[in-house]
Scaffold this active site. Structure first.
Site, PDB file in Angstrom:
ATOM      1  N   THR A   1      -6.903   0.278   1.738  1.00 10.62           N
ATOM      2  CA  THR A   1      -8.253  -0.250   1.704  1.00 10.62           C
ATOM      3  C   THR A   1      -9.208   0.834   1.728  1.00 10.62           C
ATOM      4  OG1 THR A   1      -7.498  -2.187   2.793  1.00 10.62           O
ATOM      5  CG2 THR A   1      -9.982  -1.752   2.817  1.00 10.62           C
TER       6      THR A   1
ATOM      7  N   LYS B   1       0.936   1.414  11.272  1.00 14.27           N
ATOM      8  CA  LYS B   1       0.736   1.825   9.952  1.00 14.27           C
ATOM      9  C   LYS B   1       1.283   3.231   9.610  1.00 14.27           C
ATOM     10  CE  LYS B   1      -2.676   1.343   6.614  1.00 14.27           C
ATOM     11  NZ  LYS B   1      -1.925   0.308   5.905  1.00 14.27           N
TER      12      LYS B   1
ATOM     13  N   ASN C   1      -6.014  -4.203  -0.850  1.00 13.95           N
ATOM     14  CA  ASN C   1      -6.531  -5.216   0.075  1.00 13.95           C
ATOM     15  C   ASN C   1      -6.668  -6.452  -0.234  1.00 13.95           C
ATOM     16  OD1 ASN C   1      -8.138  -6.725   2.189  1.00 13.95           O
ATOM     17  ND2 ASN C   1      -8.108  -4.540   3.269  1.00 13.95           N
TER      18      ASN C   1
ATOM     19  N   HIS D   1      -6.802   1.416  12.172  1.00 16.58           N
ATOM     20  CA  HIS D   1      -5.400   0.532  11.948  1.00 16.58           C
ATOM     21  C   HIS D   1      -4.440   0.754  13.335  1.00 16.58           C
ATOM     22  CE1 HIS D   1      -6.707   0.081   7.649  1.00 16.58           C
ATOM     23  NE2 HIS D   1      -5.859  -0.909   7.763  1.00 16.58           N
ATOM     24  N   HIS D   2      -3.830  -0.382  13.351  1.00 17.83           N
ATOM     25  CA  HIS D   2      -2.878  -0.253  14.376  1.00 17.83           C
ATOM     26  C   HIS D   2      -1.669   0.686  14.542  1.00 17.83           C
ATOM     27  CE1 HIS D   2       0.161  -1.723  11.448  1.00 17.83           C
ATOM     28  NE2 HIS D   2      -0.830  -2.381  10.888  1.00 17.83           N
TER      29      HIS D   2
ATOM     30  N   THR E   1       0.816  -1.007  -0.079  1.00 15.92           N
ATOM     31  CA  THR E   1       0.227  -0.052   0.128  1.00 15.92           C
ATOM     32  C   THR E   1       0.687   1.192   0.003  1.00 15.92           C
ATOM     33  OG1 THR E   1       0.015  -0.107   2.311  1.00 15.92           O
ATOM     34  CG2 THR E   1      -1.938  -1.167   1.078  1.00 15.92           C
TER      35      THR E   1
END
Length: 242
Positions: free
Chosen positions: A142, A135, A100, A131-132, A76
């Site tokens: 996505t 990232k 994704n 997200h975590h 990504t």
């Protein structure tokens, strides 16, 4: 048994893909990471799966083309020039690129496109992703994939209609725009919701990823599907027959 090579094999996704390859009964033939020899892995693989970095994409495509092997790209944070490189490579080898690899997200994008096409212009579209904390890119690949699906449903270019953050006195929401909001924290593998909002009613379509295994499983499914295809640029919806 397909011989699958992984670019970015020591990363969290790379390790998950190696496990998914074994679960699928295929052969993990070798991996490569930063400063490694991607050509050596390409030379012994039937297909490559790339979850490395945008900076490495050109060299990875060159190695795949030199070896004449297909490549699945799940990296990504790609920019316009990366897509030019992918388009050029697809003239020589089969390439499947996606933001994704989850089969559930692939179906979600299809539903978002259908909803955007059928609901009126008076329905606003907002995309929220979580997200975590590790990232590094935002919005997520996505979220952008889902934004593209919504824009396609409306027959509009996403680049001219995306709003990627609001701060301060922004004024009223501009009709027809597609908004993005990115949340970061904890160990969230990836949550995405597309909100369709009209006067007096709302419709929300969501996908919640509980671990990276779903992306790894989808990447291997994509690799299995891509093997034996003619040169060209392919997508995850084609894997599901959408």
């Amino acid at each position: 048994m397909a011989r699958i090579g992984i670019i970015g094999s020591q990363g969290r996704m790379g390790q998950a893909i190696a496990a998914a390859i074994a679960d699928a009964g295929e052969d993990f033939t070798g991996g490569v990471d930063k400063d490694g020899d991607v050509s050596a892995v390409a030379g012994i693989a039937d297909i490559l799966i790339d979850f490395s970095s945008p900076a490495a994409l050109e060299a990875n495509l060159d190695a795949a083309m030199a070896a004449g092997v297909p490549i699945v790209i799940g990296t990504t944070g790609l920019e316009e020039r990366h897509h030019w490189l992918i388009d050029a490579a697809s003239q020589t080898i089969p390439v499947l690129q996606t933001g994704n690899t989850s089969l559930g997200v692939t179906l979600l994008a299809h539903l978002v496109r259908e909803a955007a096409a059928r609901l009126g212009d008076d329905w606003d579209i907002e995309i929220v992703e979580t997200h975590h904390r590790m990232k590094v890119d935002a919005p997520s690949g996505t979220a952008l994939l889902l934004g593209e699906a919504a824009a396609q449903g409306r027959g509009l270019p996403l680049a001219d209609n995306a709003v990627r953050g609001r701060d301060g006195i922004t004024g009223q929401r501009e009709a027809g725009t597609i908004g993005f909001a990115s949340l970061r924290g904890g160990s969230v593998a990836g949550d995405h919701t597309v909100h369709f909002l009209a006067d007096n009613e709302r419709l929300s379509l969501s996908h919640l990823a509980e671990n990276r295994g779903i992306f790894a499983k989808g990447a291997v499914r994509a690799a299995q599907w891509l093997l034996g295809r003619e040169p060209g640029r392919y997508t995850m919806p084609q894997v599901l027959g959408l």
